[in-house]
Design a protein around this motif. Structure first.
Motif, short mmCIF file in Angstrom:
data_model
loop_
_atom_site.label_atom_id
_atom_site.label_comp_id
_atom_site.label_asym_id
_atom_site.label_seq_id
_atom_site.Cartn_x
_atom_site.Cartn_y
_atom_site.Cartn_z
N PHE A 95 0.84 -1.21 0.00
CA PHE A 95 0.00 0.00 0.00
C PHE A 95 0.87 1.25 0.00
O PHE A 95 1.86 1.32 0.72
CB PHE A 95 -0.89 0.04 1.25
CG PHE A 95 -2.08 -0.85 1.17
CD1 PHE A 95 -1.94 -2.23 1.27
CD2 PHE A 95 -3.36 -0.33 0.99
CE1 PHE A 95 -3.04 -3.06 1.19
CE2 PHE A 95 -4.47 -1.14 0.93
CZ PHE A 95 -4.31 -2.52 1.02
N ALA A 96 0.47 2.24 -0.77
CA ALA A 96 1.18 3.52 -0.75
C ALA A 96 0.18 4.67 -0.78
O ALA A 96 -0.97 4.51 -1.19
CB ALA A 96 2.13 3.61 -1.93
N VAL A 97 0.63 5.82 -0.34
CA VAL A 97 -0.19 7.04 -0.37
C VAL A 97 0.52 8.06 -1.26
O VAL A 97 1.75 8.15 -1.26
CB VAL A 97 -0.35 7.61 1.05
CG1 VAL A 97 -0.82 9.07 1.01
CG2 VAL A 97 -1.32 6.78 1.86
N LEU A 98 -0.26 8.79 -2.04
CA LEU A 98 0.28 9.93 -2.78
C LEU A 98 -0.55 11.16 -2.43
O LEU A 98 -1.76 11.18 -2.67
CB LEU A 98 0.22 9.66 -4.30
CG LEU A 98 0.56 10.85 -5.21
CD1 LEU A 98 1.99 11.31 -5.01
CD2 LEU A 98 0.32 10.48 -6.68
N THR A 99 0.08 12.15 -1.82
CA THR A 99 -0.64 13.40 -1.55
C THR A 99 -0.14 14.48 -2.49
O THR A 99 1.05 14.53 -2.80
CB THR A 99 -0.47 13.85 -0.08
OG1 THR A 99 0.91 13.95 0.23
CG2 THR A 99 -1.11 12.85 0.87
N ILE A 100 -1.07 15.31 -2.94
CA ILE A 100 -0.77 16.27 -4.00
C ILE A 100 -1.13 17.68 -3.56
O ILE A 100 -2.25 17.93 -3.09
CB ILE A 100 -1.55 15.91 -5.28
CG1 ILE A 100 -1.11 14.52 -5.77
CG2 ILE A 100 -1.35 16.97 -6.37
CD1 ILE A 100 -1.98 13.96 -6.88
N GLY A 101 -0.19 18.59 -3.67
CA GLY A 101 -0.49 19.99 -3.36
C GLY A 101 0.77 20.80 -3.09
O GLY A 101 1.59 20.40 -2.28
N ASP A 102 0.89 21.93 -3.76
CA ASP A 102 2.05 22.82 -3.51
C ASP A 102 2.16 23.17 -2.04
O ASP A 102 3.26 23.30 -1.50
CB ASP A 102 1.88 24.13 -4.30
CG ASP A 102 2.15 23.96 -5.77
OD1 ASP A 102 2.77 22.95 -6.15
OD2 ASP A 102 1.73 24.84 -6.55
N GLU A 103 0.99 23.35 -1.40
CA GLU A 103 1.00 23.83 -0.01
C GLU A 103 1.65 22.83 0.94
O GLU A 103 2.04 23.18 2.04
CB GLU A 103 -0.43 24.17 0.45
CG GLU A 103 -1.37 22.99 0.63
CD GLU A 103 -1.99 22.49 -0.67
OE1 GLU A 103 -1.52 22.89 -1.75
OE2 GLU A 103 -2.95 21.70 -0.61
N SER A 116 -6.16 0.31 10.97
CA SER A 116 -7.18 -0.28 11.85
C SER A 116 -7.91 -1.42 11.14
O SER A 116 -8.64 -2.18 11.77
CB SER A 116 -8.16 0.80 12.30
OG SER A 116 -8.96 1.20 11.20
N CYS A 117 -7.76 -1.52 9.82
CA CYS A 117 -8.36 -2.63 9.07
C CYS A 117 -7.32 -3.63 8.62
O CYS A 117 -7.61 -4.51 7.80
CB CYS A 117 -9.11 -2.09 7.86
SG CYS A 117 -10.45 -1.01 8.31
N GLY A 118 -6.08 -3.49 9.11
CA GLY A 118 -5.06 -4.48 8.81
C GLY A 118 -4.25 -4.21 7.56
O GLY A 118 -3.46 -5.05 7.13
N TYR A 119 -4.42 -3.05 6.96
CA TYR A 119 -3.63 -2.71 5.78
C TYR A 119 -2.54 -1.74 6.21
O TYR A 119 -2.83 -0.65 6.72
CB TYR A 119 -4.49 -2.04 4.71
CG TYR A 119 -5.75 -2.81 4.36
CD1 TYR A 119 -5.69 -3.99 3.62
CD2 TYR A 119 -7.00 -2.32 4.74
CE1 TYR A 119 -6.85 -4.67 3.29
CE2 TYR A 119 -8.16 -3.00 4.42
CZ TYR A 119 -8.08 -4.17 3.69
OH TYR A 119 -9.23 -4.84 3.36
N LEU A 120 -1.28 -2.13 6.03
CA LEU A 120 -0.18 -1.28 6.50
C LEU A 120 0.44 -0.52 5.34
O LEU A 120 0.73 -1.10 4.29
CB LEU A 120 0.87 -2.16 7.18
CG LEU A 120 0.33 -2.94 8.38
CD1 LEU A 120 1.42 -3.76 9.03
CD2 LEU A 120 -0.33 -1.99 9.38
N LEU A 121 0.65 0.78 5.53
CA LEU A 121 1.26 1.59 4.48
C LEU A 121 2.74 1.25 4.35
O LEU A 121 3.46 1.19 5.33
CB LEU A 121 1.16 3.07 4.82
CG LEU A 121 -0.19 3.75 4.66
CD1 LEU A 121 0.01 5.24 4.83
CD2 LEU A 121 -0.76 3.45 3.29
N ARG A 122 3.18 1.05 3.12
CA ARG A 122 4.58 0.81 2.84
C ARG A 122 5.33 2.15 2.75
O ARG A 122 6.40 2.31 3.28
CB ARG A 122 4.68 0.04 1.53
CG ARG A 122 6.06 -0.13 0.98
CD ARG A 122 6.75 -1.28 1.68
NE ARG A 122 7.99 -1.58 0.97
CZ ARG A 122 8.11 -2.54 0.06
NH1 ARG A 122 7.09 -3.32 -0.22
NH2 ARG A 122 9.26 -2.74 -0.55
#
Lengths: 415, 415
Positions: B5-13, B33-39
């Motif tokens: 799992f990965a997250v991508l956040t977007i924004g100049d700020e 909390s649902c058992g999915y861990l961010l890599r």
């Protein structure tokens, strides 16, 4: 053309929801003020192969990488080892780093704990960066012309080392641009698209970029420019934006709407008393957040119960019985009542139904009346706000502050 | 073995130092909390090629990507276009999304601004994810067996969509591990190291991890366990932690200290009136934030001016003249005065110097008196809080709420 800057933050706690990463924003702010703009930012956990992978990726496509975290004395601090692995260097006991760590403990009158020796195990051929505020020295590792700065994760240590070591080394490297300057206008009463539409016709000067942010229910318009004439461009842009957005601009720069209201009331010599029902102290709390609020705010009343409205605000029992506590008549009586009780120039009152309970068909959740009583100018208006309890309370409070701002502005125009 | 799992956040700020990215932590917490861990997690600015590059990179090496930000109606919102570009799809007007946007405005009794139509321009062959709290629909784009979820950047909209749409779709996908369960104890009056020390001797069950967070001035103790017996382990851990931390535990789970106070006062049938000076409405605002506060809160007074303290709270002019507005005697008189005016069981008063101005040698900034008046039990205490205006106000308000909590708890024990 300029150097490409990236941040890598390391720590399980940043990915499992424990804490938000504030170091990226801190690094972005400090570098930005010196003209270095962050291209992107990466976060990985305390997992050695993941740190190695991230370092190799960033070293392949960025010019300067600021790494923070994972330099501590415990087993889960793996950054130095991962850096050594990623760039094929041996991990060795660095005498200079060890000396700095010993000095740090000596300065505190303590002996170094043996575990702290681990913090001096660093990759070969690096430059040690002293840490004036903690035990973990940082280091600069250069690889194929790229600069990788390794700093501890504790924000105050990281920030001090950024200022003391990283910025001077970046200046030697060159490659920064002129810093981007920004001016923020806070807008209330226009949606984001409407704000953008009005601004698109404002004829802003070339080179001025516009970005938008939302701090409910306000829209933040960010005007940005860089280069030598940035200040003049932003002055011109602010003037044109103010013309285009007119009375919807409620504050500029660091100032909040409440801060603006406080300043305007103080300057106009207007005193205020506030009677709140559904906002429950939120308006007073926002105003007293501003240093010096006692200059204009005489008192506030949170009159939840009808008895309080009658006793302190002289709201007639008949009004409450016939019109209800949430009504134009009650709002007007509250505003008049608090003004007379306090002997102030202005009396502001808000009464409404914030929910989730208490709504009726005639007065659903979100029904809010705002009243402002000045000597010969009582004014009242009903609103129907959408959203949950928090949104309704916040919107009511901001709308009431906006009434004060407009009143103070009109007063100023009278002079 | 499991999905990455990965997250991508977007924004100049997020990169220029304006704001810290809190969405990654929010996503990490909910997925965890649902058992999915961010890599890992990546942040890029509002730059189309950078967004494309990040999407392609993550789609190449992760299985599930949660993208947030850049779905707004303005020109600097580029995520949908970048997604179309990255995966070679056409950007088309999506009728389902357009309908959702129109419905959203209709629900508010408004017409859709033509610019909001842009928010329905989405890549081909996606699944629309409704946004119950805002205008921007999200979408799921599938590419080579990878799931990319695109959500808006506004945290409350993002969170709601994560719960309503993303989690159910992830459950269909499978691939999670047993969820980590968490129980949070909120501690007031102990430092983080002291809390940790007490807990280390509590003998918590094996398999229960402890993490700490700070929400000034509270310390959050997070007990975590996974597996089939997680619930029992956490019950046992909570019991042992409560024994170790004793009366310093002020709230558990989602509840806030103010919420706990509201519940306890309501249950105990105790009515309350509050007189605030330096906190300026903050205590009332925290209490009225809780739905149903009218069940126990009769009224509140923000008595900045001495005239208000005399008129509404019957504080004797002599007390104010001889002891000062910030004094034990004034705090006691305020608490007694508000209780008698309101006819409530309890009267709470806070008076102090929040600064930055107003301090003296005898009463420096941070001097705060809290008084609680119950029928035969007036109680008052002086504090000297450290920090700036905001910290002093917040610490004063939390301390006053803690007085109420302890009073209600003692009352309950009497029964």
């Amino acid at each position: 053309m300029g150097d490409r800057f990236a941040v890598l933050t390391i720590g399980d706690e940043l990915l499992n929801g424990e804490i938000a990463d504030t170091n990226t924003a801190l690094i972005g702010r400090i570098l930005g003020s010196c003209g270095y703009l962050l291209r992107d930012s990466l976060t990985v956990g305390d997992v050695e192969p993941d740190i190695e992978e991230a370092l190799l990726y960033l070293a392949s496509c960025r010019d300067v990488v600021i790494v923070s975290g994972g330099l501590g004395p415990t087993e889960d601090d793996l950054t130095a080892r991962a850096a050594a692995g990623a760039f094929g260097r041996r991990l060795v006991l660095n005498d200079e780093a060890l000396g700095l760590i010993r000095d740090h403990f000596q300065g505190l009158g303590l002996d170094m704990h043996p575990r702290n020796e681990k913090q001096a195990l660093l990759p070969q051929k690096i430059r040690v960066l002293p840490n004036a505020r903690g035990t973990a020295p940082g280091f600069l590792l250069q690889h194929n012309g790229k600069d990788l700065f390794f700093l501890p994760g504790v924000p105050e240590e990281m920030e001090a080392m950024l200022q003391a070591s990283v910025l001077p080394l970046l200046r030697e490297r060159g490659g920064g641009s002129l810093p981007m300057q920004e001016r923020v206008l806070k807008v209330f009463g226009l949606s984001e698209p409407k704000t953008e539409e009005l601004l698109s016709r404002a004829g802003l000067p070339e080179g001025v970029q516009v970005a938008f942010g939302v701090d409910f229910p306000l829209v933040a318009v960010k005007l940005r420019a860089s280069g030598k004439s940035a200040e003049e461009s932003l002055d011109r842009a602010e003037l044109l934006a103010r013309r285009a957005l007119d009375e919807f601009v409620v504050a500029v720069g660091e100032e909040t709407l409440a801060g603006n209201v406080a300043r305007m009331l103080t300057n106009a010599g207007l005193s205020l008393a506030v009677a709140e029902s559904c906002t429950g102290g939120l308006i007073c709390s926002m105003l007293t957040d501003i240093p010096g609020a006692s200059a204009f705010l005489e008192r506030g009343a949170v009159t939840y119960a009808n008895s309080a409205k009658q006793q302190w605000l002289q709201v007639p029992a008949q009004t409450l019985a016939e019109q209800g506590a949430v009504s134009e008549a009650t709002a007007l009586a509250m505003a008049r009542g608090i003004r007379l009780a306090a002997g102030t120039d202005l009396g502001l009152a808000v009464t409404g139904i914030a929910g989730p309970e208490g709504g009726t068909a005639a007065k659903p959740v979100g029904t809010v009346f705002i009243a402002l009583d000045a000597e010969d100018q009582p004014k009242v208006k009903g609103y129907r706000f959408a959203g949950g309890r928090e949104k309704i309370r916040r919107l009511s409070a901001i709308m009431a502050l906006e009434w004060l701002r407009r009143f103070a502005a009109s007063r100023r125009a009278d002079i």
